[in-house]
Structures are given as C-alpha cells and as structure tokens.
Design a protein around this motif. Structure first.
Motif, PDB file in Angstrom:
ATOM      1  N   VAL A 110       0.869  -1.267   0.088  1.00 34.25           N
ATOM      2  CA  VAL A 110      -0.050   0.077   0.106  1.00 34.25           C
ATOM      3  C   VAL A 110       0.721   1.220  -0.033  1.00 34.25           C
ATOM      4  CG1 VAL A 110      -2.002  -1.099   1.115  1.00 34.25           C
ATOM      5  CG2 VAL A 110      -0.381   0.104   2.537  1.00 34.25           C
ATOM      6  N   HIS A 157      -0.888   5.489   3.238  1.00 37.74           N
ATOM      7  CA  HIS A 157      -2.220   4.758   3.297  1.00 37.74           C
ATOM      8  C   HIS A 157      -2.334   3.665   4.349  1.00 37.74           C
ATOM      9  CE1 HIS A 157      -3.569   6.264  -1.085  1.00 37.74           C
ATOM     10  NE2 HIS A 157      -3.846   6.946  -0.108  1.00 37.74           N
ATOM     11  N   LEU A 196      -3.726  -0.062   5.444  1.00 35.70           N
ATOM     12  CA  LEU A 196      -4.314  -1.579   5.090  1.00 35.70           C
ATOM     13  C   LEU A 196      -5.686  -1.914   5.760  1.00 35.70           C
ATOM     14  CD1 LEU A 196      -3.435  -4.036   3.502  1.00 35.70           C
ATOM     15  CD2 LEU A 196      -3.150  -5.161   5.885  1.00 35.70           C
ATOM     16  N   LYS A 255     -11.345  -5.868   3.753  1.00 40.57           N
ATOM     17  CA  LYS A 255     -11.141  -5.985   2.191  1.00 40.57           C
ATOM     18  C   LYS A 255     -10.241  -7.274   1.914  1.00 40.57           C
ATOM     19  CE  LYS A 255     -11.953  -1.359   1.307  1.00 40.57           C
ATOM     20  NZ  LYS A 255     -11.497  -0.070   0.685  1.00 40.57           N
ATOM     21  N   ASP A 310      -2.248  -2.824  -3.828  1.00 40.64           N
ATOM     22  CA  ASP A 310      -3.249  -1.896  -3.896  1.00 40.64           C
ATOM     23  C   ASP A 310      -3.442  -1.183  -5.498  1.00 40.64           C
ATOM     24  OD1 ASP A 310      -5.484  -0.431  -2.449  1.00 40.64           O
ATOM     25  OD2 ASP A 310      -4.457   1.209  -3.136  1.00 40.64           O
ATOM     26  N   ARG A 311      -4.791  -0.836  -5.646  1.00 36.87           N
ATOM     27  CA  ARG A 311      -4.881  -0.132  -6.735  1.00 36.87           C
ATOM     28  C   ARG A 311      -4.040   1.037  -7.129  1.00 36.87           C
ATOM     29  NH1 ARG A 311     -11.646   0.143  -6.689  1.00 36.87           N
ATOM     30  NH2 ARG A 311     -11.957  -2.153  -7.189  1.00 36.87           N
ATOM     31  N   THR A 312      -3.846   1.646  -5.999  1.00 37.60           N
ATOM     32  CA  THR A 312      -3.048   2.929  -6.379  1.00 37.60           C
ATOM     33  C   THR A 312      -1.572   2.621  -6.355  1.00 37.60           C
ATOM     34  OG1 THR A 312      -4.453   4.316  -5.053  1.00 37.60           O
ATOM     35  CG2 THR A 312      -2.204   5.193  -4.978  1.00 37.60           C
ATOM     36  N   ASP A 326      -8.292  -3.452  -4.289  1.00 32.00           N
ATOM     37  CA  ASP A 326      -8.460  -2.484  -3.344  1.00 32.00           C
ATOM     38  C   ASP A 326      -8.462  -3.123  -1.908  1.00 32.00           C
ATOM     39  OD1 ASP A 326      -9.678  -0.565  -1.830  1.00 32.00           O
ATOM     40  OD2 ASP A 326     -11.814  -0.660  -2.224  1.00 32.00           O
ATOM     41  N   ILE A 327      -7.450  -2.573  -1.401  1.00 31.06           N
ATOM     42  CA  ILE A 327      -6.943  -2.929  -0.061  1.00 31.06           C
ATOM     43  C   ILE A 327      -6.707  -2.237   1.065  1.00 31.06           C
ATOM     44  CG2 ILE A 327      -6.180  -5.303  -0.741  1.00 31.06           C
ATOM     45  CD1 ILE A 327      -3.348  -4.325  -0.464  1.00 31.06           C
ATOM     46  N   ARG A 328      -7.054  -0.865   0.727  1.00 29.21           N
ATOM     47  CA  ARG A 328      -6.603   0.273   1.917  1.00 29.21           C
ATOM     48  C   ARG A 328      -8.004   0.854   2.418  1.00 29.21           C
ATOM     49  NH1 ARG A 328      -7.232   5.310  -0.410  1.00 29.21           N
ATOM     50  NH2 ARG A 328      -7.389   5.679  -2.413  1.00 29.21           N
TER      51      ARG A 328
END
Length: 581
Positions: free
Chosen positions: A304, A308, A310, A314, A358-360, A395-397
């Motif tokens: 992440v 951000h 975690l 999710k 994570d997506r970001t 999406d893990i954040r």
C-alpha cells in the motif's frame, strides 16, 4: 409521577473508570448501576428510556408487517453446531453445560433458533413471506467491555428475521425493513446515516448499518456531501488515485537509509512526499493438513502507498485470503525475505511469496520501497522494468478524506458514527446449512431466502447521549426522554400557593396524557435544577411565589440559555404546543 414516589439517585462525579461521556452521565444520573464488567442494572430512570425506545421499535415493526414472538436466551448447542457457528463464532460466544453435560450457549443472536422454527412451520409457499421479531437479552463475552452500554457484555436487542420464496421477494422484505429503520430513527429524533457495510460474523451478501453521528463513535463513515453515497470505512471502495501509470523517468538505485525503518522517516530523509513511498506488509495463510503433520504456510506481501492504511476486512475477501490469514512471524519474514521488517520490498531474485498491490500502488511509477537489506531502500522503482507485475491488484486500503467517491459525485468526507442498527440480506446461508425448505407450487422443495435485522435497544441510549449532551448533562430528544416535562416548584414544602399551583398544573398535564414529573422533594433550587439538567428532561417549568404573584411560571427548554415567562393559565396549552412541534 411525583419525584418523592420515584427513585432518583444522582452523583456529582462519575466513577473513575467511566470512559466516554454517555457512560459517565448514565452513572451520574442514576440510569445504570454496574454489577460486573460490561453488565449493568438498569435503574428506573434508565428503564423508562428503554421502554420509550421499545415502543417506537414495536410500532414501526408492526407497521412494516413483522410479527412479534420471543425466543429463549439459552439455546442448545446442536443448532449452532448444525449451522457451523458453534466452532466459528469465537470466544465471544458464551458456551455452558447443563447438569447432564449437554452443551448450550447464551445467545448473542438467534438465526439458528428462528431457522429451526421456520423449517418446521413455514412448509409451503402459501405461508410466505413471513417476518418474525423479538426484543430479547443478548450476551457477548467481550474480551474488554468498555464504554458502558455502548460495548457491554449483556445488552438488549430487537432482532427480526424475514423468510421469502426467492431473491426478489427477499429484496422487498429487506427494503421494508430498511424503510422501517429510517422511520424508527427519525421518530427517535436522532441524526443518523444509513451506510453500506460489511456483513461480518452474521454472513450474507448485502447489508446496511444505521449509524448515529457522534464525534466519539467507534466507526468511520465515508460519505459524499454531494450525493447519497455512504459506506462504513471497512467497505468503502478506494479508487486508484492515478488514472494510469506514468512512464518511468528514474533509474532504480540502492539508497542507504540507516535507521530509517518507516515510510515517514525514509520520505523525510530523501526529501520526497510520503506518497512516493510504498509500504510492505507480510501476511501468512495456513493450509490445514492431516493430524500430526506440519501445516503448509503461504506467505503474502501486500503493498500500500506509504500514506495509506491497510483494510483487513477487504483483505479477508481476496481469493486465497478469504479463509483466514494472520500477520507473519519474524521467523517467517526472515526466511522469505532474508531481512527483518522495516526494509522489506517486492524485489528478490527468488520470490517465494505472492504480491498483492493496492490499486493506487499498481499505478505508481518511480516509487520507493524496501530493498530487503538492512538500512537500505530502493528508489526509482518501476513495474515491469524492475520487478514483475503484481500477482493480484485489488482495493486493500482505507479510504482517505478527499478521495473520489465511487459514484463520481466528487471527493468524500469522513465522520464518526455509532452503529445502532444493521440490516442483512442472508440469502440461503442458514437455510442451506440447516435444510430449511418450503414446497413451491409444483411440490418441489426450495430453500428459504432469509434476511435479518437488528437494533441495539440499550445501545441507542448511549448513542443518543453521545449525540445530545452539554457540560450540564444529557439532552434527550423528546421521544426518548424519561419524562417529557419536569415541574420544579420552589418551596413546595413550605409555600401553600406554590404547592397548590404545582399540584393543579401537574394533574392537568397528566389528565392531558403528558408524561410529566413533579419534583415535590423540597430541594434547594440549585440542586433541583442541576438534577434535572443532568437527567436531561427536555422541558422545565419553574413555579415560585414571585412568579405566581404575576400569575406566571417560567419555561426553559433543555437547550435554551434563558427562561421564558408564561401565564399559568396558558401553561398547559403552551407545553402541548412545544411537545407537538
């Protein structure tokens, strides 16, 4: 009610172990008495509020077509073993044995019992739909009960359970309960939000929490000020903050970072924004093995952005991690990365772990991460060139203030809330496990579609106080107040005119169906006013010799900063208008 006939027991100071404002005020005002950790006696003043809450709930549940019954507190373990929850629920489930060594539980919820009733009684499509509810004592053996009635071990809940023939019909039942909950909390005079939520230990695949807005709330609510979007932070979707990955502009470089084991420290040392760094978290999953053999362990590296956090809820829904995970031990981390935490990263010649980004993070370029070597980080890292693409992008954040709302309505905001209600669409989770079926028009057995719907009756008290209080005490919304009006006669025990006027107004208000209490204790004005401000009765009338000489009384609402003179002859109509407003 007259105060001399009632039970009023107030304290100037709350016990030292009272943590939040509602806990302190309920103890000071004599609403509750502690019996044991997380277990309270509800004293007469507190019980009056509980009864007000129950009345509103019953009226709206009945209006929505639900039927009240009452299920037992103590339940046989066989039903919980049948559903699989006897083993899965965890130490919060209080398990007991009777004199015959048979297993029982003290119920935290009643899905198993109501499903057992349904499979015996709802045998035909003609009996559907049906929605049963009860208001009953619950028990959850919290490891650390705290916040008074907000997180106690014994508490009172309303739980309802709907049974339908198919998913569409179950959706209609769910919506009826959702609408009923909106009416319930509106009638209670509470400021709340209905937010999309995780289903947790109850299960199912659709749920909403009803959150009372309060700064002291345990839950973070993500919402869009420009739309109806709202979700618990555990469920709120976090979009990738970059629409696409930029091309690499730096070469990867091994950079000394002596003693800098956190992203914050590394960013400060290198003079870069924290959002250029990537944080590494190591999880482990254990695959069950035959008895006597060592479990097979898989290591997962989750990435992440450095600023951000975690989101473990999710993470627990990802393939491979959805059957349970834990944080890896120091030994497991050393074995997989050859390095201790603080300098971990995804770049190794021989990788024995799966990488989830994570997506970001997956859209980042030229980022900084651990080098898997003490006191070193890698700068200028890029996907594809310096390391393989992640095994999984998800999406893990947690969502942050200012992130884009999933519905495209603009940036989100975050506020705190206290969960007082929750509605779930369960589907066939329990009916399948317990073989609860009905016969359709063709005589074929079909699984019942279920929903469940809870309201924390006693928790509403704490939430209402957290939302409505000041330095003097509680401020109850009219529908929940233990008494709607308090009459405070000054010199009741020594002034016949004051006594006569107070008694007459009291009887007229009572005859008019108004919930009024007359303080006939003969207390000094300061002490009398302090008691009722602490207790939080919303409307107060003061009668005194001085006022009666001018045929007036003084009215003051609990939120008002000053009193208003009212003609004694018009006091009843004035108060009724206040209550009807």
């Amino acid at each position: 009610m007259k105060a001399s006939q009632f039970f009023i027991s107030t304290l100037k100071e709350a016990p030292a172990d009272a943590e939040v404002i509602s806990h302190r005020l309920m103890l000071r005002a004599g609403f509750i008495k502690r019996l044991s950790a997380g277990i309270y006696s509800y004293m007469p003043m507190g019980l009056r509020v509980i009864r007000k809450v129950e009345t509103i709930v019953r009226e709206e549940m009945d209006r929505a077509g639900a039927v009240e019954l009452l299920m037992p507190v103590v339940q046989p373990a066989e039903l919980w073993q049948e559903s699989g929850r006897f083993q899965k629920y965890g130490p919060e489930l209080l398990r007991v044995k009777d004199r015959h060594e048979r297993d029982f539980i003290v119920q935290p919820t009643s899905e198993e019992v109501i499903t057992d009733i349904a499979r015996q009684e709802l045998r035909s499509y003609r009996a559907l739909p049906k929605n049963f509810y009860h208001i009953q004592t619950k028990f959850r053996d919290e490891r650390r009960p705290r916040f008074g009635v907000m997180r106690g071990r014994e508490f009172t809940m309303k739980d309802a359970y709907s049974f339908d023939r198919d998913v569409d019909a179950a959706g209609c039942s769910y919506q009826r309960m959702y609408d009923a909950y909106v009416r319930i909390f509106e009638r209670m005079g509470l400021t709340f939000r209905a937010v999309a939520a995780d289903t947790g230990a109850i299960g199912g695949d659709r749920s909403h929490e009803f959150q009372v807005i309060a700064d002291t709330g345990e839950d973070a609510i993500v919402y869009s000020p420009s739309s109806d979007y709202a979700a618990n932070i555990e469920l709120a979707e976090a979009a990738a903050l970059s629409p696409a990955r930029s091309a690499a502009s730096e070469l990867m470089h091994l950079t000394p970072t002596p003693g800098k084991a956190t992203c914050e420290d590394v960013a400060a040392l290198l003079g870069i924004p924290l959002d250029r760094t990537v944080k590494s978290l190591v999880l482990a999953t254990d695959e069950p093995r035959p008895a006597g053999s060592e479990p097979k362990t898989a290591i997962w590296l989750l990435l992440v952005r450095g600023d951000h956090a975690l989101n473990e809820v999710k993470v627990g829904k990802l393939p491979g991690l959805d059957n349970g995970f834990r944080f890896a031990t120091a030994g497991e981390i050393q074995s997989a990365f050859g390095c201790q935490p603080g300098y971990l990263g995804p770049i190794l010649e021989e990788r024995t772990f799966r990488v989830v980004a994570d997506r970001t993070v997956a859209a980042m370029s030229d980022f900084v991460c651990g080098a898997n070597a003490a006191d070193h980080h890698l700068t200028g890292v890029n996907w594809g060139r310096d390391l393989p693409e992640p095994d999984l992008v998800a999406d893990i954040r947690n969502v942050e203030v200012g992130d884009p709302a999933p519905d495209g309505s603009g940036p989100v905001a975050i506020q705190r809330g206290i969960e007082v209600g929750h509605v779930f669409f369960l589907g066939t989770k329990y009916s399948e496990a317990m073989n609860a079926t009905y016969l359709d028009e063709g005589g074929k057995a079909q699984l019942l579609q279920m929903g469940c719907y809870g309201i924390g009756i006693t928790r509403v008290l704490g939430a209402a106080i957290e939302q409505n209080h000041d330095a003097r005490g509680m401020i109850w919304p009219d529908p929940l107040a233990p008494f709607s009006i308090v009459l405070c006669p000054i010199g009741y025990d020594r002034s016949p005119p004051v006594r006569a006027a107070a008694d007459d107004l009291y009887e007229r208000l009572r005859s008019g169906g108004i919930d009024v209490i007359l303080d006939d204790r003969g207390e000094r004005p300061g002490a009398m006013f302090a008691d009722w401000e602490l207790i939080g009765v919303p409307h107060r009338i003061v009668l005194s010799d001085r006022g009666l000489k001018e045929a007036t009384v003084e009215y003051q609402g609990r939120r008002d900063t000053s009193a208003t003179p009212v003609l004694l002859a018009e006091a009843q109509a004035f108060l009724k208008a206040k209550l009807d407003a």
